[in-house]
Motif scaffolding. Structure first.
Motif, mmCIF file in Angstrom:
data_model
loop_
_atom_site.group_PDB
_atom_site.id
_atom_site.type_symbol
_atom_site.label_atom_id
_atom_site.label_comp_id
_atom_site.label_asym_id
_atom_site.label_seq_id
_atom_site.Cartn_x
_atom_site.Cartn_y
_atom_site.Cartn_z
ATOM 1 N N THR A 273 0.825 -1.209 0.000
ATOM 2 C CA THR A 273 0.000 0.000 0.000
ATOM 3 C C THR A 273 0.861 1.261 0.000
ATOM 4 O O THR A 273 0.593 2.213 -0.734
ATOM 5 C CB THR A 273 -0.941 -0.031 1.222
ATOM 6 O OG1 THR A 273 -1.777 -1.193 1.108
ATOM 7 C CG2 THR A 273 -1.808 1.213 1.285
ATOM 8 N N ASP B 242 -8.139 -3.803 -1.757
ATOM 9 C CA ASP B 242 -8.065 -4.426 -0.441
ATOM 10 C C ASP B 242 -9.217 -3.918 0.431
ATOM 11 O O ASP B 242 -9.346 -2.707 0.635
ATOM 12 C CB ASP B 242 -6.713 -4.071 0.205
ATOM 13 C CG ASP B 242 -6.469 -4.840 1.493
ATOM 14 O OD1 ASP B 242 -7.444 -5.314 2.121
ATOM 15 O OD2 ASP B 242 -5.290 -4.967 1.880
ATOM 16 N N ASN C 102 -6.792 0.646 3.115
ATOM 17 C CA ASN C 102 -5.655 1.459 3.564
ATOM 18 C C ASN C 102 -5.182 2.455 2.505
ATOM 19 O O ASN C 102 -4.816 3.582 2.832
ATOM 20 C CB ASN C 102 -4.465 0.569 3.958
ATOM 21 C CG ASN C 102 -4.763 -0.252 5.197
ATOM 22 O OD1 ASN C 102 -5.714 0.032 5.928
ATOM 23 N ND2 ASN C 102 -3.975 -1.273 5.437
ATOM 24 N N ASP D 275 -3.638 -1.782 -5.958
ATOM 25 C CA ASP D 275 -3.152 -2.229 -4.649
ATOM 26 C C ASP D 275 -3.876 -3.515 -4.269
ATOM 27 O O ASP D 275 -5.083 -3.506 -4.038
ATOM 28 C CB ASP D 275 -3.409 -1.144 -3.589
ATOM 29 C CG ASP D 275 -2.770 -1.495 -2.246
ATOM 30 O OD1 ASP D 275 -1.816 -2.295 -2.226
ATOM 31 O OD2 ASP D 275 -3.235 -0.955 -1.216
HETATM 32 MG MG MG Z 1 -2.009 -2.989 2.052
#
Ligand code: MG
Ligand code: ADP
Length: 256
Positions: free
Chosen positions: A17, A40, A44, A125
């Motif tokens: 991330t 995700d 984040n 990500d």
């Molecule tokens: Mg991550």
């Protein structure tokens, strides 16, 4: 045509991330139109881009299950300047819902193709698993960037990931290749890290990026301010390393 990259490693906490958010900010600052896709459910990358994951009408979940288009989901990062397809816990449900949907591993790719993607770079990500979400990332991408710490076990995990990438290449996405390994959270004072780093270079040659991201507390502090490290403290060693990495990416691929 946008160049689409997945930032993947099935281990958690290896810097995926941090790499996505900072590379996105550095590319955008270098004049590249950049889209960051948060795949995700922890969200984040969304929060680290200054976007509140609890306060979203549409997320990448809606895109994957066909309830919204890319234009409806996309939000501009107020602190990084790039666009984001944000995520939150809703995305965990996509895993189950996609089971009954046709071409379930290609949902992200189809959504990106349908929108025509007016970007130079798209960064995805991935979550810390080899799940249906990661598979969607790998199917949509032209290449994989693998962030890794120079520790003994890092090499073990790497072979699993490389095998998965080979399988996806053979069965689902003939474009997919490993773009490179990025050494992150590097501590040059540790002999083991230097040894692993040298081992990576001798095994993988120019698949190892020249830029090395050091362990740097400013990079770790930035997300709590909803900012990429690159904009939070651009003079910090970590920020400088990600800017060098962005230049290396642009140079390697030719500015589109
Ligand atoms: Mg991550
Ligand atoms: P992942 O997405 O792979 O789970 P993260 O990018 O969230 O990993 O990083 C895990 C933790 O390590 C986070 O708290 C992050 O702020 C911190 N971190 C990542 N890169 C660095 C770095 N170069 N120096 C210091 N801390 C870092």
């Amino acid at each position: 045509m946008a160049q689409i990259f997945c930032v993947a490693n099935q281990k958690g906490g290896v810097g995926k991330t941090t790499t996505c958010v900072n590379l996105a900010a550095a590319l955008q600052e270098a004049g590249q139109r950049t889209l960051l896709i948060d795949l995700d459910p922890q969200g984040n990358a969304t929060m680290g881009s200054g976007i509140d994951k609890r306060d979203l009408k549409h997320t990448v979940y809606h895109l994957l299950v066909g309830l919204a288009g890319l234009g409806e989901v996309s939000v501009k990062s107020p602190t990084g300047g790039y666009d984001v397809l944000p995520a939150n816990r809703d995305l965990a449900g996509a895993e189950v819902e996609l089971v009954d949907i046709a071409r379930r591993e290609s949902r992200l790719k189809d959504a990106l193709t349908a929108s025509g993607v007016g970007y130079d770079f798209v960064l995805i990500d991935c979550p810390p698993s080899l799940s249906m979400l990661t598979l969607n990332g790998l199917c949509a991408a032209d290449g994989v960037i693998i962030p890794m710490q120079c520790e003994y076990y890092a090499l073990e995990g790497l072979s699993d990931l490389v095998n998965t990438i080979k399988k996806v290449h053979a069965n689902l996405n003939r474009n997919l290749k490993v773009i490179g390994l990025l050494r992150v959270m590097f501590d040059p004072r540790m002999t083991l890290q230097q040894q692993v780093s040298a081992q990576l270079e001798s095994h993988f040659g120019d698949k190892v990026f020249k830029a090395i991201v050091p362990r740097n507390v400013r990079l770790a502090e930035a997300p709590s301010h909803g900012m990429p490290g690159v904009t939070f403290d651009r003079n910090a060693k970590g920020a400088q390393a990600y800017m060098a990495f962005a230049r290396e990416m642009i140079g390697r691929l030719g500015s589109p």
